[in-house]
Structures are given as C-alpha cells and as structure tokens.
Write a protein that holds these residues in place. Structure first.
Motif, PDB file in Angstrom:
ATOM      1  N   LEU A  60       0.825  -1.209   0.000  1.00 50.19           N
ATOM      2  CA  LEU A  60       0.000   0.000   0.000  1.00 50.19           C
ATOM      3  C   LEU A  60       0.858   1.257   0.000  1.00 50.19           C
ATOM      4  N   ARG A  61       1.955   1.243   0.730  1.00 47.73           N
ATOM      5  CA  ARG A  61       2.852   2.402   0.746  1.00 47.73           C
ATOM      6  C   ARG A  61       3.422   2.654  -0.644  1.00 47.73           C
ATOM      7  N   CYS A  64       0.753   4.121  -2.902  1.00 55.56           N
ATOM      8  CA  CYS A  64       0.515   5.531  -2.571  1.00 55.56           C
ATOM      9  C   CYS A  64       1.668   6.395  -3.068  1.00 55.56           C
ATOM     10  N   GLU A  65       2.885   5.931  -2.945  1.00 55.89           N
ATOM     11  CA  GLU A  65       4.030   6.690  -3.436  1.00 55.89           C
ATOM     12  C   GLU A  65       3.996   6.829  -4.962  1.00 55.89           C
ATOM     13  N   TRP A  67       1.329   7.044  -6.769  1.00 56.47           N
ATOM     14  CA  TRP A  67       0.277   8.010  -7.096  1.00 56.47           C
ATOM     15  C   TRP A  67       0.753   9.439  -6.887  1.00 56.47           C
ATOM     16  N   ARG A  68       1.716   9.628  -5.955  1.00 56.65           N
ATOM     17  CA  ARG A  68       2.189  10.985  -5.646  1.00 56.65           C
ATOM     18  C   ARG A  68       2.998  11.564  -6.711  1.00 56.65           C
TER      19      ARG A  68
END
Length: 68
Positions: A60-61, A64-65, A67-68
C-alpha cells in the motif's frame, strides 16, 4: 518522496508494534470466546498475521508513493 528502503523500514516498524499489540490482545480476548491457546500458539498466530500485515503495508505504501 519516500524511498523503497524507507517504505520498508516504516512498514516493519508499524508491523512490529502491531504484532505486540495483537499478541497482547489475543491473550486477553481469546479467553472471552472460550479459546484456550498457549503463549507459543499466540505468538505463532500473531506471526502469521504479522507477515501478511507487513506485505500489505509495504504494498500500500508503494502504491501511494506511485500516485504521488
């Protein structure tokens, strides 16, 4: 931006704390449901869930990274 190594360290720290809380919770809650397990069994059950949690947290991390 967080590196892969930093993501892994964060996930491991999170999971270690979660493991300790899970085992303590199991020791308290299992008897409420009539489940009698040894300390070794509690540690093993916690270990299985910890491995799964570590993989989940890291994945998940990284998502999310990305997507940033």
């Amino acid at each position: 931006m967080q590196s892969r190594r930093q993501s892994l360290i964060e996930a491991i720290t999170n999971v270690v704390v979660g493991y300790a809380l899970a085992v303590i919770t199991q020791i308290v809650v299992f008897p409420w449901f009539g489940l009698q397990v040894s300390l070794g069994e509690n540690l093993a059950i916690g270990g299985l869930f910890t491995g799964i949690s570590l993989l989940r947290s890291y994945a998940l991390r990284r998502i999310c990274e990305r997507w940033r």
